[in-house]
Design a protein around this motif. Structure first.
Motif, PDB file in Angstrom:
ATOM      1  N   ALA A   1       0.835  -1.210   0.000  1.00 59.83           N
ATOM      2  CA  ALA A   1       0.000   0.000   0.000  1.00 59.83           C
ATOM      3  C   ALA A   1       0.870   1.261   0.000  1.00 59.83           C
ATOM      4  O   ALA A   1       0.571   2.239  -0.689  1.00 59.83           O
ATOM      5  N   GLU A   2       1.959   1.225   0.782  1.00 61.29           N
ATOM      6  CA  GLU A   2       2.868   2.373   0.849  1.00 61.29           C
ATOM      7  C   GLU A   2       3.524   2.633  -0.515  1.00 61.29           C
ATOM      8  O   GLU A   2       3.637   3.776  -0.958  1.00 61.29           O
TER       9      GLU A   2
ATOM     10  N   GLU B   1       0.995   4.098  -2.850  1.00 60.73           N
ATOM     11  CA  GLU B   1       0.688   5.466  -2.427  1.00 60.73           C
ATOM     12  C   GLU B   1       1.810   6.433  -2.803  1.00 60.73           C
ATOM     13  O   GLU B   1       1.565   7.543  -3.284  1.00 60.73           O
ATOM     14  N   ARG B   2       3.066   5.998  -2.616  1.00 62.02           N
ATOM     15  CA  ARG B   2       4.198   6.884  -2.947  1.00 62.02           C
ATOM     16  C   ARG B   2       4.291   7.114  -4.467  1.00 62.02           C
ATOM     17  O   ARG B   2       4.561   8.216  -4.916  1.00 62.02           O
TER      18      ARG B   2
ATOM     19  N   ALA C   1       1.682   9.534  -5.381  1.00 59.95           N
ATOM     20  CA  ALA C   1       2.037  10.893  -4.959  1.00 59.95           C
ATOM     21  C   ALA C   1       3.080  11.492  -5.907  1.00 59.95           C
ATOM     22  O   ALA C   1       2.994  12.664  -6.285  1.00 59.95           O
TER      23      ALA C   1
END
Lengths: 148, 166
Positions: free
Chosen positions: A37-38, A41-42, A45
């Motif tokens: 998930a990280e 997400e990164r 972004a």
């Protein structure tokens, strides 16, 4: 670059060998010691900030269809109109203005050479200006990404 | 280095897959499955085809494509060189092997408008940095190069992935 260490690794280390597996972001997360998930997400972004153009295959020139680099010497007061006209064409995927008498540079990609030439001819007709055709003769660089 | 010869054979399925990827893989847990759904093919087939195209070098790499400009590499210099035709096949690969050169191509001269036959793209955080890198290229080309220039970009008017119209 002033991004976090994980952002730098995502952008720098995965310019090639992005995993071709069912869950590639999970594979990257395992390598970097973080969560799937990280990683997603990164990347999202970075894309939102404009630092990441996209993730995907980079195609060898001429592997699919035909293309050429084209250039024009355009007077300053015509640059805006001619650049707008060129960039609006679907066959043009890059268009740059450069500091030089030959100041408009663009890449034309189409199904085959005939179609590429037709685009160049159409641009000459619409602008009344000569298009310099600079097709690729040899590639001297294996594109493996660019160290950040 | 790869000479630009005939393209390896690809079929309509390959073309559909390539076209669908040029806007970028979706950022979700199973991006290849999402891609496969978008083109109406099984995910295993899409992944097999991508692997085959990688091996055939139709695809150079699969990966993140950074936007250099937004990462601080704001100086984008297209260095162009008028290199002796007899020397270019040997010197071109030497320039292309430099790690700061992101693209390096031989193209035809179009005299009298355009006298240069070797193009090497150099990115830097400043023009000063680009100038230093261009000096390294000049040293490699030596007396085989009659003249050169660096064309800096002042505006990106358009930059997208490959697009093909059928």
């Amino acid at each position: 670059m002033d991004s976090s260490p994980i952002d730098l690794r995502l952008l720098n280390d995965y310019q090639r060998n992005f995993p071709l597996t069912a869950r590639p972001f999970a594979a990257i997360a395992d390598e970097l010691g973080t969560s799937e998930a990280e990683v997603i997400e990164r990347f999202a972004a970075l894309r939102a900030e404009g630092k990441l153009a996209r993730i995907g295959p980079v195609i060898r020139p001429h592997a699919v269809g035909a293309s050429t680099l084209a250039a024009m010497a355009v007077p300053p007061d015509e640059v805006e109109a001619i650049a707008t006209l060129i960039a609006a064409r679907a066959e043009v995927n890059h268009c740059y203005e450069r500091e030089h008498p030959v100041n408009l540079w663009f890449v034309v990609t189409a199904a085959d050479e005939t179609a590429v030439n037709a685009v160049l001819t159409a641009i000459e007709l619409h602008t009344g200006r000569k298009v310099i055709d600079l097709p690729l003769l040899a590639a001297y660089h294996i594109d493996l990404g660019f160290p950040l | 280095m790869n000479a630009i010869g005939p393209s390896p054979p690809i079929d309509d399925i390959d073309r559909r897959i390539i076209i669908a990827t040029q806007a970028g893989l979706p950022l979700c847990e199973r991006p290849y499955a999402a891609l496969a759904e978008a083109v109406g093919l099984p995910a295993t087939l899409v992944m097999q085809r991508l692997q085959r195209m990688l091996e055939a070098r139709v695809i150079r790499r699969i990966g993140a494509v950074p936007n250099h400009y937004r990462l601080g590499y704001t100086a984008n210099g297209m260095s162009v060189w008028d290199v002796d035709d007899d020397a270019i096949t040997e010197l071109g690969p030497a320039v292309g092997a430099l790690d700061f050169v992101s693209h390096c191509y031989r193209r035809p001269r179009q005299l009298p408008l355009w006298p240069y036959n070797l193009f090497a793209m150099v990115h830097g955080r400043s023009r000063c940095e680009v100038t230093e890198k261009v000096a390294v290229i000049a040293a490699i080309l030596g007396s085989q190069c009659r003249r050169h220039e660096v064309l800096y970009s002042t505006r990106i008017l358009k930059k997208t992935g490959l697009r093909l119209t059928e």
